[in-house]
Design a protein around this motif. Sequence first.
Motif, mmCIF file in Angstrom:
data_model
loop_
_atom_site.group_PDB
_atom_site.id
_atom_site.type_symbol
_atom_site.label_atom_id
_atom_site.label_comp_id
_atom_site.label_asym_id
_atom_site.label_seq_id
_atom_site.Cartn_x
_atom_site.Cartn_y
_atom_site.Cartn_z
ATOM 1 N N LEU A 1 49.704 10.159 33.065
ATOM 2 C CA LEU A 1 50.002 9.809 31.676
ATOM 3 C C LEU A 1 49.097 10.562 30.710
ATOM 4 O O LEU A 1 49.549 11.056 29.668
ATOM 5 C CB LEU A 1 49.850 8.303 31.476
ATOM 6 N N GLU A 2 47.816 10.670 31.043
ATOM 7 C CA GLU A 2 46.897 11.381 30.155
ATOM 8 C C GLU A 2 47.310 12.846 30.026
ATOM 9 O O GLU A 2 47.332 13.403 28.914
ATOM 10 C CB GLU A 2 45.468 11.283 30.671
ATOM 11 N N LEU B 1 50.596 12.935 27.886
ATOM 12 C CA LEU B 1 50.445 12.536 26.486
ATOM 13 C C LEU B 1 49.625 13.531 25.675
ATOM 14 O O LEU B 1 49.770 13.599 24.451
ATOM 15 C CB LEU B 1 49.795 11.152 26.412
ATOM 16 N N THR B 2 48.785 14.296 26.328
ATOM 17 C CA THR B 2 47.990 15.295 25.607
ATOM 18 C C THR B 2 48.654 16.667 25.628
ATOM 19 O O THR B 2 48.046 17.654 25.225
ATOM 20 C CB THR B 2 46.573 15.390 26.205
ATOM 21 N N VAL C 1 57.800 10.912 27.543
ATOM 22 C CA VAL C 1 56.919 10.344 28.571
ATOM 23 C C VAL C 1 57.421 8.948 28.887
ATOM 24 O O VAL C 1 57.490 8.079 27.998
ATOM 25 C CB VAL C 1 55.444 10.269 28.111
ATOM 26 N N ARG D 1 48.000 1.175 29.148
ATOM 27 C CA ARG D 1 47.630 1.515 27.773
ATOM 28 C C ARG D 1 46.139 1.274 27.547
ATOM 29 O O ARG D 1 45.454 2.107 26.941
ATOM 30 C CB ARG D 1 48.469 0.681 26.797
ATOM 31 N N LEU E 1 44.201 4.060 29.138
ATOM 32 C CA LEU E 1 44.309 5.314 28.386
ATOM 33 C C LEU E 1 43.449 5.276 27.130
ATOM 34 O O LEU E 1 42.800 6.265 26.775
ATOM 35 C CB LEU E 1 45.770 5.581 28.019
ATOM 36 N N LEU F 1 42.140 8.276 24.434
ATOM 37 C CA LEU F 1 43.383 8.522 23.715
ATOM 38 C C LEU F 1 43.531 7.480 22.605
ATOM 39 O O LEU F 1 43.077 6.344 22.743
ATOM 40 C CB LEU F 1 44.588 8.450 24.660
ATOM 41 N N VAL G 1 48.971 8.217 20.061
ATOM 42 C CA VAL G 1 49.341 9.005 21.230
ATOM 43 C C VAL G 1 49.966 8.105 22.293
ATOM 44 O O VAL G 1 50.993 8.437 22.895
ATOM 45 C CB VAL G 1 48.120 9.746 21.798
ATOM 46 N N CYS G 2 49.379 6.954 22.517
ATOM 47 C CA CYS G 2 49.913 6.017 23.514
ATOM 48 C C CYS G 2 51.281 5.476 23.124
ATOM 49 O O CYS G 2 52.078 5.090 23.987
ATOM 50 C CB CYS G 2 48.942 4.862 23.726
ATOM 51 N N ARG H 1 53.688 7.082 22.321
ATOM 52 C CA ARG H 1 54.725 8.003 22.808
ATOM 53 C C ARG H 1 55.348 7.513 24.116
ATOM 54 O O ARG H 1 56.420 7.981 24.501
ATOM 55 C CB ARG H 1 54.143 9.395 23.029
ATOM 56 N N ILE H 2 54.713 6.598 24.788
ATOM 57 C CA ILE H 2 55.203 6.150 26.094
ATOM 58 C C ILE H 2 56.472 5.314 25.927
ATOM 59 O O ILE H 2 56.511 4.368 25.142
ATOM 60 C CB ILE H 2 54.135 5.321 26.834
#
Length: 346
Positions: free
Chosen positions: A275-276, A279-280, A286, A299, A302, A307, A311-312, A314-315
Amino acid sequence: MSLRAVRDDLARWAGRGDPIAVATLIAVRRSAPLPPGARFAISGAGELSGSISSGCVEGDLHERLSALLGGDAPATVTYGITDEMAAGVGLSCGGEIDVLLDLHDPGDPVWQRLWQLHEAGAPGVLLTGIGAPTRSRQLLLETDRSMGTLGSAEFDRVARSRVAEWLGRSDAHVVELVHGDPDSAVFVESFVPPPRLVIVGATPIGHALCAMAHRTGFEVVVIDPREAFLRPERFPAAARLDARWPDEAMATLDLDPRTSVVVLTHDEKLDEPALEAALTSRCGYVGLLGGRRTQRKRREALLARGLDEAVCDRIHGPVGLEIGARSPEQIAVSILAQLIALARAP
């Protein structure tokens, strides 16, 4: 059927020296079974390949293409609603289509270069003239070069100035290179690499999703350091299998906006670095498998890794559309449906 769908037949016919005629769907008004870019081809030996309308007009097209092989000139033909046509040839769905009829020359450098681009997975834009002065002339555009000509230096110049615009889309459409001038009309086909799906987790859901995604046009990469699960025979449709840890494997991929990442391991040791890394990156999607508790824990982890909330956000989690899916195959359908729905969103 798309150009890719008839390519093997065209190559086979060309290899034995058969003349080839091709019908290309260049415009659709209202509804039609297939989108612009679909092709129906016949060989001099009488073999057929592809489809324009899933059967509605292929009989008439076969006659017209046979006449083209017999010496008729390239032409554009329009089909409308069946009941409005005296011969009863048309589209029962109520749409209207324009079809370009032309001979296929496998020795043309434009086509040879286009096939090279297909093999390399590289982008290109094929322009085919449909206005009377340019009909059947072709120009192939790449980022830094072009091949062929539309028969007009001005039309070629305008086309080259728009290559970046056309490479940014993956559809096919008709445009007038000079606004208001029908003689400048061209059929533009943007050939870009297929969208990519990165599946993290060689799980039963991953197995089902890989096969379905491949059938719908995705290039699939499957990542899982558990090599016992990542067996080639379980993922014959995958373009690539990678047994490294997710962050290591994903560092070697260009996670661009046309790449989707779906994390299915349900194991924090694998989920979190995957995930990291996703997301980056610049990836467009994602998704994370798991219920609310899993989503919350990932979450929090992360955020602890540095993060931020945006940004999170976006999941997509739980991953997939809410369709009541339970089995691995049903969950795979829900994930693929979400990817398609988001890709088609205006």
